[in-house]
Design a protein around this motif. Structure first.
Motif, PDB file in Angstrom:
ATOM      1  N   THR A   1     -11.178 -21.936 -27.944  1.00 35.76           N
ATOM      2  CA  THR A   1     -11.454 -20.690 -28.497  1.00 35.76           C
ATOM      3  C   THR A   1     -13.636 -21.078 -27.403  1.00 35.76           C
ATOM      4  O   THR A   1     -13.660 -20.118 -27.369  1.00 35.76           O
ATOM      5  CB  THR A   1     -12.117 -21.102 -29.938  1.00 35.76           C
ATOM      6  N   VAL A   2     -13.317 -22.432 -27.583  1.00 34.71           N
ATOM      7  CA  VAL A   2     -15.179 -22.645 -27.384  1.00 34.71           C
ATOM      8  C   VAL A   2     -15.025 -22.082 -25.474  1.00 34.71           C
ATOM      9  O   VAL A   2     -15.906 -21.497 -24.821  1.00 34.71           O
ATOM     10  CB  VAL A   2     -14.885 -24.093 -27.731  1.00 34.71           C
ATOM     11  N   ASN A   3     -14.211 -22.254 -24.696  1.00 31.39           N
ATOM     12  CA  ASN A   3     -13.827 -22.359 -23.236  1.00 31.39           C
ATOM     13  C   ASN A   3     -14.058 -20.894 -23.290  1.00 31.39           C
ATOM     14  O   ASN A   3     -13.728 -20.322 -22.227  1.00 31.39           O
ATOM     15  CB  ASN A   3     -12.452 -23.272 -22.590  1.00 31.39           C
ATOM     16  N   ALA A   4     -13.062 -20.434 -23.893  1.00 31.06           N
ATOM     17  CA  ALA A   4     -12.710 -19.017 -24.115  1.00 31.06           C
ATOM     18  C   ALA A   4     -13.734 -17.796 -23.924  1.00 31.06           C
ATOM     19  O   ALA A   4     -14.335 -16.344 -23.492  1.00 31.06           O
ATOM     20  CB  ALA A   4     -12.237 -17.775 -24.912  1.00 31.06           C
ATOM     21  N   LYS A   5     -14.844 -18.531 -25.064  1.00 28.94           N
ATOM     22  CA  LYS A   5     -16.536 -17.448 -25.066  1.00 28.94           C
ATOM     23  C   LYS A   5     -16.969 -18.009 -24.068  1.00 28.94           C
ATOM     24  O   LYS A   5     -17.806 -17.137 -23.441  1.00 28.94           O
ATOM     25  CB  LYS A   5     -17.091 -18.359 -26.733  1.00 28.94           C
ATOM     26  N   LEU A   6     -16.959 -19.112 -23.466  1.00 29.89           N
ATOM     27  CA  LEU A   6     -18.019 -19.310 -22.866  1.00 29.89           C
ATOM     28  C   LEU A   6     -17.681 -18.511 -21.313  1.00 29.89           C
ATOM     29  O   LEU A   6     -18.569 -17.967 -20.332  1.00 29.89           O
ATOM     30  CB  LEU A   6     -17.671 -21.236 -22.289  1.00 29.89           C
ATOM     31  N   ALA A   7     -16.167 -18.598 -21.025  1.00 27.55           N
ATOM     32  CA  ALA A   7     -16.111 -17.276 -19.948  1.00 27.55           C
ATOM     33  C   ALA A   7     -16.500 -16.056 -19.537  1.00 27.55           C
ATOM     34  O   ALA A   7     -16.783 -15.056 -19.533  1.00 27.55           O
ATOM     35  CB  ALA A   7     -14.603 -18.004 -19.381  1.00 27.55           C
ATOM     36  N   LEU A   8     -16.008 -15.332 -21.712  1.00 27.92           N
ATOM     37  CA  LEU A   8     -16.212 -14.150 -21.316  1.00 27.92           C
ATOM     38  C   LEU A   8     -18.154 -13.633 -21.466  1.00 27.92           C
ATOM     39  O   LEU A   8     -18.741 -12.841 -21.760  1.00 27.92           O
ATOM     40  CB  LEU A   8     -16.250 -13.673 -23.225  1.00 27.92           C
ATOM     41  N   THR A   9     -19.081 -14.602 -22.097  1.00 29.10           N
ATOM     42  CA  THR A   9     -20.185 -14.540 -21.981  1.00 29.10           C
ATOM     43  C   THR A   9     -20.982 -14.941 -20.261  1.00 29.10           C
ATOM     44  O   THR A   9     -21.762 -14.440 -20.727  1.00 29.10           O
ATOM     45  CB  THR A   9     -21.426 -16.031 -22.744  1.00 29.10           C
ATOM     46  N   ALA A  10     -20.383 -15.891 -19.751  1.00 31.27           N
ATOM     47  CA  ALA A  10     -20.791 -15.883 -18.127  1.00 31.27           C
ATOM     48  C   ALA A  10     -19.811 -14.722 -17.477  1.00 31.27           C
ATOM     49  O   ALA A  10     -21.638 -13.862 -17.162  1.00 31.27           O
ATOM     50  CB  ALA A  10     -19.712 -16.992 -17.600  1.00 31.27           C
ATOM     51  N   ALA A  11     -19.545 -14.061 -18.192  1.00 32.20           N
ATOM     52  CA  ALA A  11     -18.301 -13.055 -17.832  1.00 32.20           C
ATOM     53  C   ALA A  11     -19.752 -11.484 -17.613  1.00 32.20           C
ATOM     54  O   ALA A  11     -20.404 -10.762 -17.051  1.00 32.20           O
ATOM     55  CB  ALA A  11     -17.099 -12.265 -17.857  1.00 32.20           C
ATOM     56  N   ALA A  12     -19.663 -11.810 -19.353  1.00 34.74           N
ATOM     57  CA  ALA A  12     -21.032 -10.471 -20.066  1.00 34.74           C
ATOM     58  C   ALA A  12     -22.225 -11.049 -19.092  1.00 34.74           C
ATOM     59  O   ALA A  12     -22.817  -9.700 -18.975  1.00 34.74           O
ATOM     60  CB  ALA A  12     -21.038 -10.779 -21.496  1.00 34.74           C
ATOM     61  N   LEU A  13     -22.726 -11.368 -19.083  1.00 35.96           N
ATOM     62  CA  LEU A  13     -23.778 -11.956 -18.074  1.00 35.96           C
ATOM     63  C   LEU A  13     -24.032 -11.953 -17.024  1.00 35.96           C
ATOM     64  O   LEU A  13     -25.675 -11.065 -16.403  1.00 35.96           O
ATOM     65  CB  LEU A  13     -24.420 -13.768 -18.491  1.00 35.96           C
ATOM     66  N   ALA A  14     -23.170 -11.770 -15.868  1.00 36.41           N
ATOM     67  CA  ALA A  14     -23.423 -11.745 -15.349  1.00 36.41           C
ATOM     68  C   ALA A  14     -22.905  -9.945 -14.658  1.00 36.41           C
ATOM     69  O   ALA A  14     -24.333  -9.282 -14.195  1.00 36.41           O
ATOM     70  CB  ALA A  14     -22.062 -11.916 -14.286  1.00 36.41           C
ATOM     71  N   ALA A  15     -22.886  -9.007 -15.557  1.00 39.17           N
ATOM     72  CA  ALA A  15     -21.801  -7.793 -15.517  1.00 39.17           C
ATOM     73  C   ALA A  15     -23.086  -7.210 -15.808  1.00 39.17           C
ATOM     74  O   ALA A  15     -23.837  -6.012 -15.950  1.00 39.17           O
ATOM     75  CB  ALA A  15     -21.489  -7.187 -16.807  1.00 39.17           C
ATOM     76  N   SER A  16     -24.215  -7.902 -17.448  1.00 37.09           N
ATOM     77  CA  SER A  16     -25.514  -7.198 -17.781  1.00 37.09           C
ATOM     78  C   SER A  16     -27.081  -7.322 -16.654  1.00 37.09           C
ATOM     79  O   SER A  16     -27.692  -6.614 -16.005  1.00 37.09           O
ATOM     80  CB  SER A  16     -25.707  -7.548 -18.645  1.00 37.09           C
ATOM     81  N   ALA A  17     -26.722  -7.963 -15.272  1.00 31.64           N
ATOM     82  CA  ALA A  17     -27.364  -8.536 -15.220  1.00 31.64           C
ATOM     83  C   ALA A  17     -27.487  -7.909 -13.732  1.00 31.64           C
ATOM     84  O   ALA A  17     -28.395  -7.353 -13.193  1.00 31.64           O
ATOM     85  CB  ALA A  17     -27.546  -9.434 -13.943  1.00 31.64           C
ATOM     86  N   TYR A  18     -26.433  -7.043 -13.345  1.00 28.65           N
ATOM     87  CA  TYR A  18     -25.765  -6.553 -12.034  1.00 28.65           C
ATOM     88  C   TYR A  18     -25.854  -5.389 -12.361  1.00 28.65           C
ATOM     89  O   TYR A  18     -26.720  -4.543 -12.027  1.00 28.65           O
ATOM     90  CB  TYR A  18     -24.636  -7.145 -11.511  1.00 28.65           C
ATOM     91  N   THR A  19     -25.768  -4.810 -14.287  1.00 22.10           N
ATOM     92  CA  THR A  19     -25.530  -3.130 -14.588  1.00 22.10           C
ATOM     93  C   THR A  19     -27.617  -2.997 -14.283  1.00 22.10           C
ATOM     94  O   THR A  19     -27.898  -2.478 -14.027  1.00 22.10           O
ATOM     95  CB  THR A  19     -25.267  -3.741 -15.989  1.00 22.10           C
ATOM     96  N   ARG A  20     -28.398  -3.828 -14.963  1.00 17.43           N
ATOM     97  CA  ARG A  20     -29.485  -3.898 -14.768  1.00 17.43           C
ATOM     98  C   ARG A  20     -30.085  -3.776 -13.165  1.00 17.43           C
ATOM     99  O   ARG A  20     -31.280  -2.574 -12.664  1.00 17.43           O
ATOM    100  CB  ARG A  20     -30.754  -4.879 -15.203  1.00 17.43           C
ATOM    101  N   LEU A  21     -29.044  -3.790 -12.239  1.00 13.43           N
ATOM    102  CA  LEU A  21     -30.295  -3.293 -10.880  1.00 13.43           C
ATOM    103  C   LEU A  21     -29.090  -2.087  -9.996  1.00 13.43           C
ATOM    104  O   LEU A  21     -29.943  -1.595  -9.321  1.00 13.43           O
ATOM    105  CB  LEU A  21     -29.428  -5.027  -9.852  1.00 13.43           C
ATOM    106  N   VAL A  22     -28.098  -2.173 -10.673  1.00 15.02           N
ATOM    107  CA  VAL A  22     -27.818  -0.914  -9.943  1.00 15.02           C
ATOM    108  C   VAL A  22     -28.312   0.373 -11.749  1.00 15.02           C
ATOM    109  O   VAL A  22     -28.434   1.285 -10.454  1.00 15.02           O
ATOM    110  CB  VAL A  22     -25.870  -0.231  -9.917  1.00 15.02           C
ATOM    111  N   GLY A  23     -28.850   0.265 -12.428  1.00 20.84           N
ATOM    112  CA  GLY A  23     -29.626   0.564 -13.368  1.00 20.84           C
ATOM    113  C   GLY A  23     -30.210   0.991 -12.903  1.00 20.84           C
ATOM    114  O   GLY A  23     -31.284   2.090 -12.851  1.00 20.84           O
ATOM    115  N   LYS A  24     -31.357   0.438 -12.066  1.00 22.72           N
ATOM    116  CA  LYS A  24     -32.673   0.508 -12.108  1.00 22.72           C
ATOM    117  C   LYS A  24     -32.796   1.210  -9.817  1.00 22.72           C
ATOM    118  O   LYS A  24     -33.544   1.574  -9.905  1.00 22.72           O
ATOM    119  CB  LYS A  24     -33.583  -1.192 -11.249  1.00 22.72           C
ATOM    120  N   LYS A  25     -31.493   1.097  -9.159  1.00 21.15           N
ATOM    121  CA  LYS A  25     -31.565   1.459  -7.706  1.00 21.15           C
ATOM    122  C   LYS A  25     -31.441   3.377  -8.674  1.00 21.15           C
ATOM    123  O   LYS A  25     -32.405   4.079  -7.835  1.00 21.15           O
ATOM    124  CB  LYS A  25     -29.996   1.237  -7.680  1.00 21.15           C
TER     125      LYS A  25
END
Length: 227
Positions: free
Chosen positions: A89-113
């Motif tokens: 469960t912990v490993n799955a949460k870590l993987a999903l959190t990393a993916a969500a962080l990356a998606a949120s960061a990239y979303t802000r960049l393309v959203g800014k464009k």
């Protein structure tokens, strides 16, 4: 002896709730409302303004969740290793959190464009929140020094994000398509983290802990015997 981690739990849960809820509202509420505003350019403008206003709050929510989650993981690191089932469960949460962080960061960049393309053609507009920014440093309309400092900081942050967004190797049309796809992905990822957080809470029950630790110990003994 067990210790309470109320502050860490609150940061983890409230931050995640805002991250998930804000992304879901933006998708189902803000974007849908913007579509009713008229032509495509107007819809993009209204949606971009809404997301830009939410971005600082979302950043704080993500930061609170990450700090709270890291603190809880540090406090429960022994159980995360010793309790079979909880480790997954912990490993799955870590993987999903990393993916969500990356998606949120990239979303802000393309959203800014997209935001810069549909909103910020005129001078004197803040790059991050679309707030009017005075062209001089003097007070206007009774604004306080603190308000002016916030506006200036807002402008500088927005300009930094704009510079990063400008360097993306995608045009505005492609950035807009990526933005729409990511706005579906983020609530899906954060919603999955909510589900795993509920599962992790269930695994804190004494019976679950005993069974998980016993299974891990039995597995270790079996491996030792087989070796």
């Amino acid at each position: 002896m067990s210790t309470r981690n109320t502050v860490l739990h609150a940061m983890h849960d409230v931050g995640l709730a805002a991250w998930f809820g804000g992304s879901l509202f933006g998708l189902a509420g803000l974007n849908a409302a913007a579509e009713e505003s008229g032509d495509r350019r107007t819809a993009d403008r209204v949606s971009s303004i809404g997301w830009a206003k939410w971005s600082p709050v979302n950043t704080l929510a993500i930061g609170a969740h990450v700090v709270g989650g890291a603190g809880l993981l540090a406090e429960n690191r022994k159980r995360a290793v010793a309790q079979k089932g909880h480790t997954g469960t912990v490993n799955a949460k870590l993987a999903l959190t990393a993916a969500a962080l990356a998606a949120s960061a990239y979303t802000r960049l393309v959203g800014k464009k997209v935001e810069d393309a549909v909103i910020h053609q005129s001078n004197g507009v803040s790059s991050s929140t679309t707030s009017p920014v005075p062209s001089d440093t003097a007070k206007q309309g009774g604004a306080s020094d603190a308000a002016e400092a916030v506006r200036e900081a807002d402008k500088r942050v927005g300009q930094s994000v704009s510079a990063a967004a400008e360097s993306l190797p995608v045009d505005v049309a492609r950035a807009n398509r990526q933005l729409h796809a990511l706005q579906y992905a983020i609530p899906a990822l954060t919603g999955a983290i909510v589900v795993l957080s509920a599962q992790a809470s269930e695994q804190q029950r004494p019976g679950d802990q005993i069974r998980g630790i016993a299974r891990r110990a039995s597995e270790a003994v079996s491996n030792a015997v087989a070796a």
